[in-house]
Motif scaffolding. Structure first.
Motif, PDB file in Angstrom:
ATOM      1  N   LEU A   1       0.822  -1.213   0.000  1.00 61.91           N
ATOM      2  CA  LEU A   1       0.000   0.000   0.000  1.00 61.91           C
ATOM      3  C   LEU A   1       0.854   1.261   0.000  1.00 61.91           C
ATOM      4  O   LEU A   1       0.511   2.243  -0.647  1.00 61.91           O
ATOM      5  CB  LEU A   1      -0.955  -0.006   1.191  1.00 61.91           C
ATOM      6  N   GLU A   2       1.971   1.234   0.714  1.00 64.26           N
ATOM      7  CA  GLU A   2       2.873   2.385   0.696  1.00 64.26           C
ATOM      8  C   GLU A   2       3.423   2.611  -0.707  1.00 64.26           C
ATOM      9  O   GLU A   2       3.513   3.742  -1.187  1.00 64.26           O
ATOM     10  CB  GLU A   2       4.033   2.179   1.669  1.00 64.26           C
TER      11      GLU A   2
ATOM     12  N   GLU B   1      -8.817  16.026  -0.981  1.00 60.11           N
ATOM     13  CA  GLU B   1      -9.415  16.736   0.156  1.00 60.11           C
ATOM     14  C   GLU B   1     -10.759  16.164   0.589  1.00 60.11           C
ATOM     15  O   GLU B   1     -11.269  16.488   1.654  1.00 60.11           O
ATOM     16  CB  GLU B   1      -9.579  18.214  -0.185  1.00 60.11           C
ATOM     17  N   TYR B   2     -11.346  15.266  -0.204  1.00 60.82           N
ATOM     18  CA  TYR B   2     -12.692  14.783   0.090  1.00 60.82           C
ATOM     19  C   TYR B   2     -12.744  13.519   0.927  1.00 60.82           C
ATOM     20  O   TYR B   2     -13.824  13.065   1.272  1.00 60.82           O
ATOM     21  CB  TYR B   2     -13.466  14.566  -1.218  1.00 60.82           C
ATOM     22  N   ARG B   3     -11.616  12.954   1.232  1.00 57.74           N
ATOM     23  CA  ARG B   3     -11.569  11.729   2.054  1.00 57.74           C
ATOM     24  C   ARG B   3     -12.478  10.641   1.487  1.00 57.74           C
ATOM     25  O   ARG B   3     -13.326  10.087   2.176  1.00 57.74           O
ATOM     26  CB  ARG B   3     -11.936  12.039   3.497  1.00 57.74           C
ATOM     27  N   VAL B   4     -12.293  10.374   0.222  1.00 57.52           N
ATOM     28  CA  VAL B   4     -13.194   9.453  -0.459  1.00 57.52           C
ATOM     29  C   VAL B   4     -12.690   8.024  -0.530  1.00 57.52           C
ATOM     30  O   VAL B   4     -13.470   7.118  -0.808  1.00 57.52           O
ATOM     31  CB  VAL B   4     -13.479   9.933  -1.905  1.00 57.52           C
ATOM     32  N   LEU B   5     -11.408   7.796  -0.289  1.00 60.80           N
ATOM     33  CA  LEU B   5     -10.872   6.456  -0.495  1.00 60.80           C
ATOM     34  C   LEU B   5     -10.688   5.730   0.831  1.00 60.80           C
ATOM     35  O   LEU B   5      -9.970   6.180   1.713  1.00 60.80           O
ATOM     36  CB  LEU B   5      -9.521   6.526  -1.226  1.00 60.80           C
ATOM     37  N   ARG B   6     -11.377   4.612   0.942  1.00 60.73           N
ATOM     38  CA  ARG B   6     -11.199   3.702   2.075  1.00 60.73           C
ATOM     39  C   ARG B   6     -10.939   2.328   1.506  1.00 60.73           C
ATOM     40  O   ARG B   6     -11.708   1.839   0.678  1.00 60.73           O
ATOM     41  CB  ARG B   6     -12.431   3.651   2.963  1.00 60.73           C
ATOM     42  N   ILE B   7      -9.858   1.731   1.956  1.00 54.35           N
ATOM     43  CA  ILE B   7      -9.494   0.392   1.506  1.00 54.35           C
ATOM     44  C   ILE B   7      -9.665  -0.550   2.686  1.00 54.35           C
ATOM     45  O   ILE B   7      -9.107  -0.315   3.754  1.00 54.35           O
ATOM     46  CB  ILE B   7      -8.034   0.366   1.010  1.00 54.35           C
ATOM     47  N   HIS B   8     -10.433  -1.600   2.492  1.00 54.93           N
ATOM     48  CA  HIS B   8     -10.636  -2.613   3.524  1.00 54.93           C
ATOM     49  C   HIS B   8     -10.092  -3.926   2.984  1.00 54.93           C
ATOM     50  O   HIS B   8     -10.368  -4.294   1.848  1.00 54.93           O
ATOM     51  CB  HIS B   8     -12.126  -2.793   3.844  1.00 54.93           C
ATOM     52  N   TRP B   9      -9.318  -4.628   3.804  1.00 56.00           N
ATOM     53  CA  TRP B   9      -8.867  -5.940   3.378  1.00 56.00           C
ATOM     54  C   TRP B   9      -8.837  -6.895   4.552  1.00 56.00           C
ATOM     55  O   TRP B   9      -8.736  -6.501   5.690  1.00 56.00           O
ATOM     56  CB  TRP B   9      -7.512  -5.888   2.672  1.00 56.00           C
ATOM     57  N   GLN B  10      -8.995  -8.156   4.200  1.00 51.59           N
ATOM     58  CA  GLN B  10      -8.965  -9.223   5.187  1.00 51.59           C
ATOM     59  C   GLN B  10      -8.296 -10.430   4.542  1.00 51.59           C
ATOM     60  O   GLN B  10      -8.620 -10.803   3.426  1.00 51.59           O
ATOM     61  CB  GLN B  10     -10.385  -9.568   5.627  1.00 51.59           C
TER      62      GLN B  10
ATOM     63  N   ILE C   1      -7.546   7.361   2.972  1.00 53.69           N
ATOM     64  CA  ILE C   1      -6.673   8.334   2.319  1.00 53.69           C
ATOM     65  C   ILE C   1      -7.530   9.516   1.902  1.00 53.69           C
ATOM     66  O   ILE C   1      -8.479   9.336   1.152  1.00 53.69           O
ATOM     67  CB  ILE C   1      -5.985   7.726   1.082  1.00 53.69           C
ATOM     68  N   PRO C   2      -7.207  10.721   2.383  1.00 55.65           N
ATOM     69  CA  PRO C   2      -6.229  11.050   3.415  1.00 55.65           C
ATOM     70  C   PRO C   2      -6.746  10.663   4.797  1.00 55.65           C
ATOM     71  O   PRO C   2      -7.900  10.285   4.946  1.00 55.65           O
ATOM     72  CB  PRO C   2      -6.084  12.571   3.292  1.00 55.65           C
ATOM     73  N   CYS C   3      -5.887  10.768   5.805  1.00 51.75           N
ATOM     74  CA  CYS C   3      -6.257  10.380   7.165  1.00 51.75           C
ATOM     75  C   CYS C   3      -7.318  11.333   7.716  1.00 51.75           C
ATOM     76  O   CYS C   3      -7.102  12.542   7.730  1.00 51.75           O
ATOM     77  CB  CYS C   3      -5.025  10.390   8.064  1.00 51.75           C
ATOM     78  N   PRO C   4      -8.468  10.815   8.164  1.00 50.53           N
ATOM     79  CA  PRO C   4      -9.499  11.688   8.723  1.00 50.53           C
ATOM     80  C   PRO C   4      -9.096  12.329  10.052  1.00 50.53           C
ATOM     81  O   PRO C   4      -9.626  13.363  10.423  1.00 50.53           O
ATOM     82  CB  PRO C   4     -10.705  10.770   8.903  1.00 50.53           C
TER      83      PRO C   4
ATOM     84  N   LEU D   1      -1.025  10.859   3.024  1.00 47.84           N
ATOM     85  CA  LEU D   1      -0.572   9.488   2.857  1.00 47.84           C
ATOM     86  C   LEU D   1      -1.552   8.491   3.448  1.00 47.84           C
ATOM     87  O   LEU D   1      -1.471   7.298   3.202  1.00 47.84           O
ATOM     88  CB  LEU D   1       0.819   9.293   3.476  1.00 47.84           C
ATOM     89  N   GLY D   2      -2.478   8.993   4.273  1.00 47.96           N
ATOM     90  CA  GLY D   2      -3.486   8.126   4.856  1.00 47.96           C
ATOM     91  C   GLY D   2      -3.083   7.573   6.200  1.00 47.96           C
ATOM     92  O   GLY D   2      -1.993   7.827   6.715  1.00 47.96           O
ATOM     93  N   CYS D   3      -3.996   6.798   6.792  1.00 51.02           N
ATOM     94  CA  CYS D   3      -3.759   6.146   8.062  1.00 51.02           C
ATOM     95  C   CYS D   3      -4.700   4.955   8.158  1.00 51.02           C
ATOM     96  O   CYS D   3      -5.649   4.825   7.393  1.00 51.02           O
ATOM     97  CB  CYS D   3      -3.988   7.103   9.229  1.00 51.02           C
ATOM     98  N   TYR D   4      -4.432   4.087   9.124  1.00 49.92           N
ATOM     99  CA  TYR D   4      -5.321   2.956   9.360  1.00 49.92           C
ATOM    100  C   TYR D   4      -6.483   3.444  10.211  1.00 49.92           C
ATOM    101  O   TYR D   4      -6.289   3.951  11.306  1.00 49.92           O
ATOM    102  CB  TYR D   4      -4.569   1.807  10.013  1.00 49.92           C
TER     103      TYR D   4
END
Length: 108
Positions: free
Chosen positions: A27-28, A43-52, A95-98, A104-107
């Motif tokens: 992911l990095e 700027e819209y905080r639209v991307l969330r990636i979920h994985w398992q 991404i981006p971190c809320p 760069l995002g955050c978990y």
């Protein structure tokens, strides 16, 4: 009496850590924030990636067809019925971190 196999806890922990590390690295290296920035979406905080990542212990078998008595190094023998899948890694990346606003995002 048939013998089923369960995951050795120490080896399972190592496996989980290594898979998590590889997922984090990929992911990095994906540089997803730059793609969002390119399209004006950062700027819209639209991307969330979920994985398992799951591991099905019932599918693990010895690779050695000649010596069936030698179990896979990941497994220990136990007299138990079918074993449920094991969740190795379960995460979400925003991404981006809320919280911090880092592009760069955050978990999350």
């Amino acid at each position: 009496m048939s013998s089923q196999q369960v995951i050795d806890p120490q080896i399972l922990q190592q496996l989980q850590e290594e898979i998590q590390q590889k997922m984090d690295e990929s992911l990095e290296n994906a540089d997803l924030h730059s793609v969002l920035e390119k399209y004006g979406l950062l700027e819209y905080r639209v991307l969330r990636i979920h994985w398992q990542c799951n591991l099905d212990p019932n599918q693990l078998k010895s690779d050695d067809a000649v010596d069936e008595q030698q179990p896979n190094a990941l497994l220990a023998e136990t007299p138990r019925p079918s074993i449920p899948e094991i969740v190795l890694v379960k995460k979400a990346l925003c991404i981006p971190c809320p919280s911090t606003g880092s592009p760069l995002g955050c978990y999350c």
